[in-house]
Scaffold this active site. Sequence first.
Site, PDB file in Angstrom:
ATOM      1  N   SER A  11       1.105  10.347   8.332  1.00 26.20           N
ATOM      2  CA  SER A  11       0.192  11.317   8.933  1.00 26.20           C
ATOM      3  C   SER A  11      -1.236  10.778   8.973  1.00 26.20           C
ATOM      4  O   SER A  11      -2.052  11.263   9.755  1.00 26.20           O
ATOM      5  CB  SER A  11       0.207  12.611   8.108  1.00 26.20           C
ATOM      6  OG  SER A  11      -0.146  12.316   6.767  1.00 26.20           O
ATOM      7  N   TYR A  42       0.308  16.643   7.152  1.00 25.93           N
ATOM      8  CA  TYR A  42       1.630  17.127   7.576  1.00 25.93           C
ATOM      9  C   TYR A  42       2.165  18.183   6.589  1.00 25.93           C
ATOM     10  O   TYR A  42       2.992  19.013   6.950  1.00 25.93           O
ATOM     11  CB  TYR A  42       2.638  15.970   7.587  1.00 25.93           C
ATOM     12  CG  TYR A  42       2.688  15.116   8.838  1.00 25.93           C
ATOM     13  CD1 TYR A  42       1.828  15.319   9.916  1.00 25.93           C
ATOM     14  CD2 TYR A  42       3.637  14.092   8.939  1.00 25.93           C
ATOM     15  CE1 TYR A  42       1.899  14.512  11.045  1.00 25.93           C
ATOM     16  CE2 TYR A  42       3.718  13.284  10.071  1.00 25.93           C
ATOM     17  CZ  TYR A  42       2.848  13.500  11.116  1.00 25.93           C
ATOM     18  OH  TYR A  42       2.939  12.706  12.228  1.00 25.93           O
ATOM     19  N   GLY A  43       1.703  18.066   5.333  1.00 25.65           N
ATOM     20  CA  GLY A  43       2.349  18.790   4.224  1.00 25.65           C
ATOM     21  C   GLY A  43       2.462  20.288   4.370  1.00 25.65           C
ATOM     22  O   GLY A  43       3.369  20.890   3.814  1.00 25.65           O
ATOM     23  N   THR A  75       6.623  13.438   3.119  1.00 26.81           N
ATOM     24  CA  THR A  75       6.752  14.702   3.842  1.00 26.81           C
ATOM     25  C   THR A  75       7.577  14.497   5.115  1.00 26.81           C
ATOM     26  O   THR A  75       8.527  15.236   5.390  1.00 26.81           O
ATOM     27  CB  THR A  75       5.348  15.233   4.203  1.00 26.81           C
ATOM     28  OG1 THR A  75       4.562  15.287   3.014  1.00 26.81           O
ATOM     29  CG2 THR A  75       5.413  16.582   4.849  1.00 26.81           C
ATOM     30  N   GLU A 152      -8.006  11.187   2.606  1.00 27.57           N
ATOM     31  CA  GLU A 152      -8.414  10.966   4.008  1.00 27.57           C
ATOM     32  C   GLU A 152      -9.937  10.886   4.121  1.00 27.57           C
ATOM     33  O   GLU A 152     -10.471  10.094   4.889  1.00 27.57           O
ATOM     34  CB  GLU A 152      -7.917  12.108   4.909  1.00 27.57           C
ATOM     35  CG  GLU A 152      -6.448  12.071   5.243  1.00 27.57           C
ATOM     36  CD  GLU A 152      -6.022  10.909   6.129  1.00 27.57           C
ATOM     37  OE1 GLU A 152      -6.715  10.583   7.105  1.00 27.57           O
ATOM     38  OE2 GLU A 152      -4.961  10.312   5.817  1.00 27.57           O
ATOM     39  N   CYS A 184       3.742  11.349  -2.808  1.00 26.88           N
ATOM     40  CA  CYS A 184       3.038  11.362  -1.521  1.00 26.88           C
ATOM     41  C   CYS A 184       2.310  10.029  -1.434  1.00 26.88           C
ATOM     42  O   CYS A 184       1.678   9.598  -2.407  1.00 26.88           O
ATOM     43  CB  CYS A 184       2.053  12.526  -1.469  1.00 26.88           C
ATOM     44  SG  CYS A 184       0.868  12.423  -0.100  1.00 26.88           S
ATOM     45  N   THR A 185       2.396   9.384  -0.280  1.00 24.00           N
ATOM     46  CA  THR A 185       1.849   8.026  -0.166  1.00 24.00           C
ATOM     47  C   THR A 185       0.323   7.997  -0.212  1.00 24.00           C
ATOM     48  O   THR A 185      -0.264   6.928  -0.389  1.00 24.00           O
ATOM     49  CB  THR A 185       2.355   7.348   1.122  1.00 24.00           C
ATOM     50  OG1 THR A 185       2.072   8.213   2.242  1.00 24.00           O
ATOM     51  CG2 THR A 185       3.829   7.067   1.050  1.00 24.00           C
ATOM     52  N   HIS A 186      -0.318   9.147  -0.061  1.00 21.53           N
ATOM     53  CA  HIS A 186      -1.784   9.171  -0.224  1.00 21.53           C
ATOM     54  C   HIS A 186      -2.196   9.002  -1.694  1.00 21.53           C
ATOM     55  O   HIS A 186      -3.278   8.491  -1.984  1.00 21.53           O
ATOM     56  CB  HIS A 186      -2.373  10.502   0.275  1.00 21.53           C
ATOM     57  CG  HIS A 186      -2.516  10.604   1.772  1.00 21.53           C
ATOM     58  ND1 HIS A 186      -1.453  10.766   2.615  1.00 21.53           N
ATOM     59  CD2 HIS A 186      -3.622  10.563   2.564  1.00 21.53           C
ATOM     60  CE1 HIS A 186      -1.886  10.838   3.873  1.00 21.53           C
ATOM     61  NE2 HIS A 186      -3.196  10.708   3.867  1.00 21.53           N
TER      62      HIS A 186
HETATM   63  N1  DGL Z   1       1.311  10.879   2.982  1.00 20.42           N
HETATM   64  C1  DGL Z   1       2.147  12.010   3.146  1.00 20.42           C
HETATM   65  C2  DGL Z   1       3.301  12.004   2.157  1.00 20.42           C
HETATM   66  O1  DGL Z   1       3.689  10.959   1.656  1.00 20.42           O
HETATM   67  C3  DGL Z   1       1.599  13.400   3.118  1.00 20.42           C
HETATM   68  C4  DGL Z   1       0.248  13.767   3.452  1.00 20.42           C
HETATM   69  C5  DGL Z   1       0.183  14.933   4.392  1.00 20.42           C
HETATM   70  O2  DGL Z   1       0.353  16.086   3.951  1.00 20.42           O
HETATM   71  O3  DGL Z   1       0.008  14.645   5.557  1.00 20.42           O
HETATM   72  O4  DGL Z   1       3.862  13.024   1.885  1.00 20.42           O
END
Ligand code: DGL
Length: 279
Positions: A11, A42-43, A75, A152, A184-186
């Site tokens: 995302s 996206y979450g 996600t 972000e 979550c990759t963030h």
């Molecule tokens: N990086 C996304 C993940 O691994 C999520 C971040 C989002 O909510 O967009 O879930």
Amino acid sequence: MSQAPIGIFDSGVGGLSVWRQVVHHLPGETVLYLADQAHVPYGNRSAAEIQGHCLAITDHLVREGCKAIVVACNTASAVALQPLRQRFPQLPILGLEPAVKPAVAITRSGVVGVMATPATFQGELYRATVGRCAGSVQVVEQVCIGLADLVEQGQLEGPHCDATLRRFLDPMLAAGADTIVLGCTHYPFVIEAIRRLVGPGLAVLDPAPAVARHLGEVLEQQGLRLAPGALPAPPHRFLTTGEAAAFDRAVARLVGADCRSQALRWCRNPEGEAVLAPA
Ligand code: DGL
């Protein structure tokens, strides 16, 4: 052996935590990274909406000639991995899921904390993993609304970041967790702050290195792995549906790469489907 790029998408900037591991573990490969910043996060979105974005993004990466796709977003993987594999049955498509299995293997307290978005926890992939792997280990789920947004925005440290993290970490610590899964990759971009706040006795798990190694195995098995140095690798490329200059700065800050991203925009094709086109 194929010089075609590996497509990685998320995302936003979170998937760069996977990008850096893929680049590290698979020298000689070229990566085409796509950040759907027009829709981040996206979450909190519905499964149908996320699936639509993921199908259109993968269509675009396939049109760009990608030989494999990494859905570098827990996600998106939670809700879109199956439909993507159905639409592209020949294409290797890897997803991310919270590393519950390795966490269960190393916990000594018998309590594991998982940090992720609401959509990840609601997905079948996560439920199935917990059902299969948790056994007698207690899994404490911590929804982290707003944490991907902080990453972000480049807020990786400071009082506001610490206060937000504390709000998410405290319930897991209170429940006795000695192992924290970054689902979550963030979140790997705030792993230092998390480690400082929880102290040295806790393990904090980022699944990205394992995903990069697995990608290497899949490419080998399918005869798609480019031998390092066999051919001069084209430079990595970056695409964003957000603002290119801001994304370039984020890439430099987060993974130290020199990035001249290309902006894409969402539009409709004659059939009324959402598709990506150059901005
Ligand atoms: N990086 C996304 C993940 O691994 C999520 C971040 C989002 O909510 O967009 O879930």
